[in-house]
Design a protein around this motif. Structure first.
Motif, PDB file in Angstrom:
ATOM      1  N   ASN A 188      -3.285 -21.347  13.602  1.00  0.00           N
ATOM      2  CA  ASN A 188      -1.900 -21.426  14.073  1.00  0.00           C
ATOM      3  C   ASN A 188      -0.925 -21.556  12.914  1.00  0.00           C
ATOM      4  OD1 ASN A 188      -2.573 -21.183  16.757  1.00  0.00           O
ATOM      5  ND2 ASN A 188      -2.614 -23.393  17.144  1.00  0.00           N
ATOM      6  N   ARG A 189      -1.325 -22.351  11.914  1.00  0.00           N
ATOM      7  CA  ARG A 189      -0.467 -22.552  10.757  1.00  0.00           C
ATOM      8  C   ARG A 189      -0.293 -21.247   9.982  1.00  0.00           C
ATOM      9  NH1 ARG A 189       3.178 -26.524   9.632  1.00  0.00           N
ATOM     10  NH2 ARG A 189       3.135 -27.224   7.470  1.00  0.00           N
ATOM     11  N   LYS A 190      -1.380 -20.540   9.751  1.00  0.00           N
ATOM     12  CA  LYS A 190      -1.321 -19.285   9.013  1.00  0.00           C
ATOM     13  C   LYS A 190      -0.497 -18.240   9.770  1.00  0.00           C
ATOM     14  CE  LYS A 190      -5.840 -19.155   8.464  1.00  0.00           C
ATOM     15  NZ  LYS A 190      -7.196 -18.704   8.065  1.00  0.00           N
ATOM     16  N   GLU A 191      -0.659 -18.175  11.074  1.00  0.00           N
ATOM     17  CA  GLU A 191       0.112 -17.230  11.875  1.00  0.00           C
ATOM     18  C   GLU A 191       1.598 -17.577  11.847  1.00  0.00           C
ATOM     19  OE1 GLU A 191      -1.567 -17.177  15.766  1.00  0.00           O
ATOM     20  OE2 GLU A 191      -3.476 -16.294  15.099  1.00  0.00           O
ATOM     21  N   ARG A 192       1.880 -18.879  11.846  1.00  0.00           N
ATOM     22  CA  ARG A 192       3.267 -19.319  11.782  1.00  0.00           C
ATOM     23  C   ARG A 192       3.900 -18.923  10.450  1.00  0.00           C
ATOM     24  NH1 ARG A 192       7.815 -19.835  14.439  1.00  0.00           N
ATOM     25  NH2 ARG A 192       9.087 -21.602  13.756  1.00  0.00           N
ATOM     26  N   PHE A 193       3.160 -19.110   9.358  1.00  0.00           N
ATOM     27  CA  PHE A 193       3.651 -18.696   8.046  1.00  0.00           C
ATOM     28  C   PHE A 193       4.002 -17.210   8.048  1.00  0.00           C
ATOM     29  CE2 PHE A 193       1.487 -22.102   5.176  1.00  0.00           C
ATOM     30  CZ  PHE A 193       2.346 -23.051   5.677  1.00  0.00           C
ATOM     31  N   GLN A 194       3.092 -16.393   8.572  1.00  0.00           N
ATOM     32  CA  GLN A 194       3.293 -14.950   8.572  1.00  0.00           C
ATOM     33  C   GLN A 194       4.522 -14.561   9.378  1.00  0.00           C
ATOM     34  OE1 GLN A 194       1.531 -12.863   6.682  1.00  0.00           O
ATOM     35  NE2 GLN A 194       2.890 -11.195   7.331  1.00  0.00           N
ATOM     36  N   LYS A 195       4.680 -15.180  10.540  1.00  0.00           N
ATOM     37  CA  LYS A 195       5.823 -14.863  11.400  1.00  0.00           C
ATOM     38  C   LYS A 195       7.140 -15.256  10.740  1.00  0.00           C
ATOM     39  CE  LYS A 195       7.607 -15.478  16.096  1.00  0.00           C
ATOM     40  NZ  LYS A 195       7.365 -16.106  17.436  1.00  0.00           N
ATOM     41  N   ILE A 201       6.129 -12.213  -0.576  1.00  0.00           N
ATOM     42  CA  ILE A 201       5.430 -12.849   0.537  1.00  0.00           C
ATOM     43  C   ILE A 201       4.160 -13.540   0.043  1.00  0.00           C
ATOM     44  CG2 ILE A 201       4.079 -12.371   2.630  1.00  0.00           C
ATOM     45  CD1 ILE A 201       6.220 -10.293   3.369  1.00  0.00           C
ATOM     46  N   LEU A 202       3.416 -12.872  -0.842  1.00  0.00           N
ATOM     47  CA  LEU A 202       2.216 -13.496  -1.420  1.00  0.00           C
ATOM     48  C   LEU A 202       2.569 -14.789  -2.145  1.00  0.00           C
ATOM     49  CD1 LEU A 202       0.016 -10.658  -2.972  1.00  0.00           C
ATOM     50  CD2 LEU A 202      -0.647 -12.289  -1.193  1.00  0.00           C
ATOM     51  N   GLU A 203       3.637 -14.735  -2.907  1.00  0.00           N
ATOM     52  CA  GLU A 203       4.052 -15.914  -3.662  1.00  0.00           C
ATOM     53  C   GLU A 203       4.389 -17.078  -2.722  1.00  0.00           C
ATOM     54  OE1 GLU A 203       7.886 -15.868  -5.366  1.00  0.00           O
ATOM     55  OE2 GLU A 203       7.355 -17.188  -7.025  1.00  0.00           O
ATOM     56  N   LYS A 204       5.102 -16.783  -1.629  1.00  0.00           N
ATOM     57  CA  LYS A 204       5.479 -17.838  -0.701  1.00  0.00           C
ATOM     58  C   LYS A 204       4.277 -18.344   0.094  1.00  0.00           C
ATOM     59  CE  LYS A 204       8.367 -19.318  -1.309  1.00  0.00           C
ATOM     60  NZ  LYS A 204       8.576 -20.103  -2.557  1.00  0.00           N
ATOM     61  N   ARG A 205       3.341 -17.474   0.416  1.00  0.00           N
ATOM     62  CA  ARG A 205       2.115 -17.931   1.091  1.00  0.00           C
ATOM     63  C   ARG A 205       1.393 -18.960   0.234  1.00  0.00           C
ATOM     64  NH1 ARG A 205      -1.184 -12.669   2.501  1.00  0.00           N
ATOM     65  NH2 ARG A 205      -2.846 -14.242   2.691  1.00  0.00           N
ATOM     66  N   MET A 206       1.319 -18.702  -1.061  1.00  0.00           N
ATOM     67  CA  MET A 206       0.681 -19.641  -1.974  1.00  0.00           C
ATOM     68  C   MET A 206       1.437 -20.969  -2.011  1.00  0.00           C
ATOM     69  SD  MET A 206      -1.744 -20.258  -4.235  1.00  0.00           S
ATOM     70  CE  MET A 206      -2.373 -18.808  -5.112  1.00  0.00           C
ATOM     71  N   ALA A 207       2.749 -20.889  -2.200  1.00  0.00           N
ATOM     72  CA  ALA A 207       3.555 -22.109  -2.298  1.00  0.00           C
ATOM     73  C   ALA A 207       3.510 -22.914  -1.004  1.00  0.00           C
ATOM     74  CB  ALA A 207       4.995 -21.746  -2.650  1.00  0.00           C
ATOM     75  N   TRP A 208       3.608 -22.241   0.125  1.00  0.00           N
ATOM     76  CA  TRP A 208       3.619 -22.945   1.400  1.00  0.00           C
ATOM     77  C   TRP A 208       2.264 -23.547   1.731  1.00  0.00           C
ATOM     78  CZ3 TRP A 208       6.938 -19.377   5.101  1.00  0.00           C
ATOM     79  CH2 TRP A 208       8.243 -19.319   4.595  1.00  0.00           C
ATOM     80  N   PHE A 260      -8.843 -19.334  -0.462  1.00  0.00           N
ATOM     81  CA  PHE A 260      -9.485 -20.649  -0.351  1.00  0.00           C
ATOM     82  C   PHE A 260      -8.554 -21.655   0.324  1.00  0.00           C
ATOM     83  CE2 PHE A 260      -9.921 -24.890  -2.270  1.00  0.00           C
ATOM     84  CZ  PHE A 260     -11.217 -25.217  -1.872  1.00  0.00           C
ATOM     85  N   LEU A 261      -7.304 -21.703  -0.124  1.00  0.00           N
ATOM     86  CA  LEU A 261      -6.348 -22.645   0.458  1.00  0.00           C
ATOM     87  C   LEU A 261      -6.066 -22.324   1.920  1.00  0.00           C
ATOM     88  CD1 LEU A 261      -3.696 -23.092  -2.386  1.00  0.00           C
ATOM     89  CD2 LEU A 261      -5.601 -24.604  -1.796  1.00  0.00           C
ATOM     90  N   GLU A 262      -5.854 -21.050   2.215  1.00  0.00           N
ATOM     91  CA  GLU A 262      -5.538 -20.676   3.589  1.00  0.00           C
ATOM     92  C   GLU A 262      -6.710 -20.916   4.528  1.00  0.00           C
ATOM     93  OE1 GLU A 262      -3.921 -16.692   3.421  1.00  0.00           O
ATOM     94  OE2 GLU A 262      -1.889 -17.515   3.212  1.00  0.00           O
ATOM     95  N   ASN A 263      -7.916 -20.952   3.987  1.00  0.00           N
ATOM     96  CA  ASN A 263      -9.088 -21.259   4.806  1.00  0.00           C
ATOM     97  C   ASN A 263      -9.078 -22.716   5.263  1.00  0.00           C
ATOM     98  OD1 ASN A 263     -11.636 -20.342   5.942  1.00  0.00           O
ATOM     99  ND2 ASN A 263     -12.627 -21.736   4.483  1.00  0.00           N
ATOM    100  N   ILE A 264      -8.341 -23.559   4.522  1.00  0.00           N
ATOM    101  CA  ILE A 264      -8.202 -24.971   4.901  1.00  0.00           C
ATOM    102  C   ILE A 264      -7.210 -25.125   6.052  1.00  0.00           C
ATOM    103  CG2 ILE A 264      -7.492 -27.259   4.072  1.00  0.00           C
ATOM    104  CD1 ILE A 264      -8.359 -26.394   1.281  1.00  0.00           C
ATOM    105  N   LEU A 265      -6.253 -24.217   6.126  1.00  0.00           N
ATOM    106  CA  LEU A 265      -5.220 -24.291   7.153  1.00  0.00           C
ATOM    107  C   LEU A 265      -5.756 -23.839   8.504  1.00  0.00           C
ATOM    108  CD1 LEU A 265      -2.267 -22.642   5.153  1.00  0.00           C
ATOM    109  CD2 LEU A 265      -2.844 -25.077   5.290  1.00  0.00           C
ATOM    110  N   THR A 266      -5.090 -24.286   9.558  1.00  0.00           N
ATOM    111  CA  THR A 266      -5.455 -23.818  10.898  1.00  0.00           C
ATOM    112  C   THR A 266      -4.959 -22.398  11.098  1.00  0.00           C
ATOM    113  OG1 THR A 266      -3.414 -24.591  11.933  1.00  0.00           O
ATOM    114  CG2 THR A 266      -5.232 -26.189  11.773  1.00  0.00           C
TER     115      THR A 266
END
Length: 235
Positions: free
Chosen positions: A34-41, A209-216, A26-32
């Motif tokens: 580009n933002r999600k790809e940047r997090f992953q990288k 990684i899951l934990e940091k995706r949530m926090a970020w 749900f939260l990541e759906n709010i992000l762009t």
């Protein structure tokens, strides 16, 4: 899976934390995108193989600068011992790094060292010593906690007595020491570059990684408390 079903994440400090996968989506759906790809990288280049500890740094901007070096070069955790000065991070110097780096605060050297040893780190003192290891010769295969001391006095005897090794930057000039923020940047960049070129498994686990995706994601969304409350009220 509904929004209350969780995924258990086992962390190195033996504490179970809960990651709500539906809420993360749900939260990541709010992000762009580009933002999600940047997090992953960025997360692909993060590590806990090395961690940094700073002891009673008198000048606040130096701690903030060390945190910035951790963030830039990919070290996920910074440990801060606040035995004497107990100051907060200077957000202007950190330039947002505090949103992406985990800060572990300790009141004493013993508390910090015991916590790091329990996680499997060897304690490495970055200070001139007769048995020092030069930076390029340092064995990067072992998980290591690199300790940096004050600008005026260096590391305390409390750290030096429990250190498993000593590390120094080779210098050829008249000056015998560098500012802590400069030393940290040089050492972190060198070790991280070598680590990425090695066959060592240094990356974060899938759970981390899951934990940091949530926090970020939370750190990136304004009014996150209101959004979180609305989400769970409607679930």
């Amino acid at each position: 899976m509904n929004s209350w079903q969780k995924m258990l994440v086992f962390l190195p400090n033996d504490i179970y934390k809960m990651v709500d996968l539906d809420y993360l989506a749900f939260l990541e759906n709010i992000l762009t995108e580009n933002r999600k790809e940047r997090f992953q990288k960025v997360l692909e280049n993060r590590t806990k193989h090395f961690t940094i500890a700073v002891e009673d740094i008198f000048q606040l901007h130096n701690t903030s600068a060390v945190m910035r070096s951790c963030e830039v070069f990919g070290i996920q955790e910074l440990n801060v011992i606040e035995q004497r000065y107990g100051k907060s991070i200077d957000k202007e110097i950190a330039m947002g790094a505090q949103k992406w780096v985990d800060i572990n605060s300790f009141e004493t050297v013993t508390e910090c060292v015991n916590s790091l040893k329990a996680k499997g780190y060897q304690i490495i003192a970055t200070t001139p010593h007769e048995n020092d290891c030069l930076l390029d010769d340092f064995d990067i295969s072992k998980p290591s906690a690199l300790f940096f001391g004050t600008e005026r006095d260096g590391l305390s005897d409390d750290v030096l007595k429990v250190a498993d090794g000593f590390l120094k930057i080779p210098m050829v000039g008249f000056t015998e020491s560098l500012n802590i923020s400069v030393s940290a940047a040089i050492i972190i960049q060198n070790l991280m570059q070598r680590l990425r070129n090695s066959n060592i498994k240094w990356q974060l686990t899938e759970e981390e990684i899951l934990e940091k995706r949530m926090a970020w994601a939370k750190n990136s969304i304004k009014d996150i408390k209101r959004i979180e409350q609305r989400y769970y009220n409607e679930s």
